[in-house]
Design a protein around this motif. Structure first.
Motif, PDB file in Angstrom:
ATOM      1  N   PHE A   1       0.675  -1.846   8.704  1.00 43.56           N
ATOM      2  CA  PHE A   1      -0.083  -0.855   7.929  1.00 43.56           C
ATOM      3  C   PHE A   1      -1.277  -1.485   7.218  1.00 43.56           C
ATOM      4  CE2 PHE A   1       4.421   0.720   7.612  1.00 43.56           C
ATOM      5  CZ  PHE A   1       4.265   1.823   8.437  1.00 43.56           C
ATOM      6  N   ALA A   2      -1.520  -2.782   7.450  1.00 40.63           N
ATOM      7  CA  ALA A   2      -2.617  -3.464   6.754  1.00 40.63           C
ATOM      8  C   ALA A   2      -3.942  -3.003   7.344  1.00 40.63           C
ATOM      9  CB  ALA A   2      -2.456  -4.975   6.870  1.00 40.63           C
ATOM     10  N   GLY A   3      -4.631  -2.215   6.593  1.00 41.38           N
ATOM     11  CA  GLY A   3      -5.934  -1.707   7.024  1.00 41.38           C
ATOM     12  C   GLY A   3      -6.385  -0.704   6.000  1.00 41.38           C
ATOM     13  N   VAL A   4      -7.658  -0.425   5.963  1.00 39.64           N
ATOM     14  CA  VAL A   4      -8.155   0.560   4.991  1.00 39.64           C
ATOM     15  C   VAL A   4      -8.961   1.628   5.729  1.00 39.64           C
ATOM     16  CG1 VAL A   4      -8.089  -0.735   2.855  1.00 39.64           C
ATOM     17  CG2 VAL A   4      -9.988  -1.090   4.429  1.00 39.64           C
TER      18      VAL A   4
ATOM     19  N   GLY B   1       0.816  -1.218   0.000  1.00 42.87           N
ATOM     20  CA  GLY B   1       0.000   0.000   0.000  1.00 42.87           C
ATOM     21  C   GLY B   1       0.847   1.264   0.000  1.00 42.87           C
ATOM     22  N   PHE B   2       0.169   2.391   0.165  1.00 46.65           N
ATOM     23  CA  PHE B   2       0.802   3.709   0.043  1.00 46.65           C
ATOM     24  C   PHE B   2       1.925   3.899   1.078  1.00 46.65           C
ATOM     25  CE2 PHE B   2       0.460   8.322   1.345  1.00 46.65           C
ATOM     26  CZ  PHE B   2       1.244   8.801   0.310  1.00 46.65           C
ATOM     27  N   ILE B   3       1.566   3.871   2.355  1.00 49.79           N
ATOM     28  CA  ILE B   3       2.581   4.097   3.385  1.00 49.79           C
ATOM     29  C   ILE B   3       3.545   2.914   3.446  1.00 49.79           C
ATOM     30  CG2 ILE B   3       2.990   4.492   5.842  1.00 49.79           C
ATOM     31  CD1 ILE B   3       0.195   5.729   6.014  1.00 49.79           C
ATOM     32  N   GLY B   4       2.979   1.702   3.317  1.00 49.49           N
ATOM     33  CA  GLY B   4       3.804   0.498   3.433  1.00 49.49           C
ATOM     34  C   GLY B   4       4.906   0.432   2.390  1.00 49.49           C
ATOM     35  N   SER B   5       4.573   0.772   1.140  1.00 54.97           N
ATOM     36  CA  SER B   5       5.589   0.648   0.082  1.00 54.97           C
ATOM     37  C   SER B   5       6.703   1.683   0.272  1.00 54.97           C
ATOM     38  CB  SER B   5       4.947   0.764  -1.305  1.00 54.97           C
ATOM     39  OG  SER B   5       4.274   1.997  -1.440  1.00 54.97           O
ATOM     40  N   HIS B   6       6.339   2.892   0.724  1.00 51.63           N
ATOM     41  CA  HIS B   6       7.388   3.890   0.997  1.00 51.63           C
ATOM     42  C   HIS B   6       8.262   3.435   2.165  1.00 51.63           C
ATOM     43  CE1 HIS B   6       4.870   6.397  -1.586  1.00 51.63           C
ATOM     44  NE2 HIS B   6       5.915   7.194  -1.707  1.00 51.63           N
ATOM     45  N   THR B   7       7.635   2.809   3.150  1.00 50.28           N
ATOM     46  CA  THR B   7       8.395   2.289   4.294  1.00 50.28           C
ATOM     47  C   THR B   7       9.364   1.199   3.841  1.00 50.28           C
ATOM     48  OG1 THR B   7       6.538   2.782   5.749  1.00 50.28           O
ATOM     49  CG2 THR B   7       8.161   1.212   6.579  1.00 50.28           C
ATOM     50  N   CYS B   8       8.893   0.342   2.919  1.00 44.78           N
ATOM     51  CA  CYS B   8       9.769  -0.731   2.401  1.00 44.78           C
ATOM     52  C   CYS B   8      11.020  -0.139   1.756  1.00 44.78           C
ATOM     53  CB  CYS B   8       9.032  -1.585   1.362  1.00 44.78           C
ATOM     54  SG  CYS B   8       7.758  -2.635   2.070  1.00 44.78           S
ATOM     55  N   VAL B   9      10.844   0.938   0.967  1.00 46.12           N
ATOM     56  CA  VAL B   9      12.003   1.579   0.321  1.00 46.12           C
ATOM     57  C   VAL B   9      12.982   2.074   1.381  1.00 46.12           C
ATOM     58  CG1 VAL B   9      12.762   3.578  -1.034  1.00 46.12           C
ATOM     59  CG2 VAL B   9      10.786   2.238  -1.793  1.00 46.12           C
ATOM     60  N   GLU B  10      12.458   2.769   2.388  1.00 42.76           N
ATOM     61  CA  GLU B  10      13.339   3.323   3.425  1.00 42.76           C
ATOM     62  C   GLU B  10      14.062   2.221   4.192  1.00 42.76           C
ATOM     63  OE1 GLU B  10      14.132   6.531   3.822  1.00 42.76           O
ATOM     64  OE2 GLU B  10      12.894   6.864   2.065  1.00 42.76           O
ATOM     65  N   LEU B  11      13.336   1.153   4.505  1.00 42.35           N
ATOM     66  CA  LEU B  11      13.966   0.055   5.252  1.00 42.35           C
ATOM     67  C   LEU B  11      15.053  -0.618   4.418  1.00 42.35           C
ATOM     68  CD1 LEU B  11      10.827  -1.558   6.952  1.00 42.35           C
ATOM     69  CD2 LEU B  11      12.694  -0.325   8.085  1.00 42.35           C
ATOM     70  N   GLN B  12      14.744  -0.891   3.150  1.00 38.10           N
ATOM     71  CA  GLN B  12      15.751  -1.553   2.308  1.00 38.10           C
ATOM     72  C   GLN B  12      16.958  -0.650   2.113  1.00 38.10           C
ATOM     73  OE1 GLN B  12      13.706  -2.918  -1.290  1.00 38.10           O
ATOM     74  NE2 GLN B  12      13.687  -4.972  -0.412  1.00 38.10           N
ATOM     75  N   GLU B  13      16.710   0.631   1.924  1.00 38.58           N
ATOM     76  CA  GLU B  13      17.839   1.544   1.723  1.00 38.58           C
ATOM     77  C   GLU B  13      18.638   1.740   3.011  1.00 38.58           C
ATOM     78  OE1 GLU B  13      16.538   5.027  -0.433  1.00 38.58           O
ATOM     79  OE2 GLU B  13      16.848   3.937  -2.301  1.00 38.58           O
ATOM     80  N   SER B  14      18.063   1.358   4.139  1.00 37.69           N
ATOM     81  CA  SER B  14      18.791   1.404   5.417  1.00 37.69           C
ATOM     82  C   SER B  14      19.466   0.073   5.709  1.00 37.69           C
ATOM     83  CB  SER B  14      17.838   1.756   6.563  1.00 37.69           C
ATOM     84  OG  SER B  14      17.318   3.037   6.371  1.00 37.69           O
TER      85      SER B  14
END
Ligand code: NAD
Length: 103
Positions: free
Chosen positions: A100-103, A30-43
């Protein structure tokens, strides 16, 4: 190679081991989750995503991988499904979870 992992020389072994462990991101497509994934992987963290894709698409995870150059381990399923949660925690070395799983 993530920014944090690049800087790992000289850090103690315990910190390196923590970076080798995975973080579970529920709703990671999702929106927040995918941005979080980028930040975590880049860290420097490994990322495991659990998402039932009810409000997203696997394409967002493909974009995460294109941005970071790292693979996202993806499980398609519902957070209420105890079986899939059991399989994830059995197979992956999860150290913490961003929910972040929720709508
Ligand atoms: N976007 C915002 O501005 C904002 C602000 C405050 C709170 N929130 C909350 O944060 C969370 C994430 O928001 P978002 O904007 O990224 O939403 P989103 O819909 O883009 O992402 C949620 C993800 O969770 C998945 N999902 C939903 N129910 C699921 C389930 N039962 N099992 C597995 N996966 C499931 C969806 O497929 C989606 O990929 C939501 O709970 C939202 O209410 C968002």
């Amino acid at each position: 190679m993530g920014r944090k992992k690049d800087k790992i020389d000289g850090k103690d072994k315990r910190e390196k081991e923590e970076l080798d462990m995975a973080i579970l991101v529920t709703g990671g497509a999702g929106f927040i989750g995918s941005h979080t994934c980028v930040e975590l992987q880049e860290s420097g963290y490994d990322v495991v995503v659990l998402d039932n894709l009810c409000n997203s698409s696997e394409k967002s995870l493909e974009r995460v991988e294109a941005i970071t150059g790292k693979k996202v381990t993806f499980y398609k399923g519902d957070i209420l499904d105890r079986d899939i949660l059991g399989r994830i925690f059995e197979k992956e070395d999860i150290v913490c979870c961003f929910h972040f799983a929720g709508v």
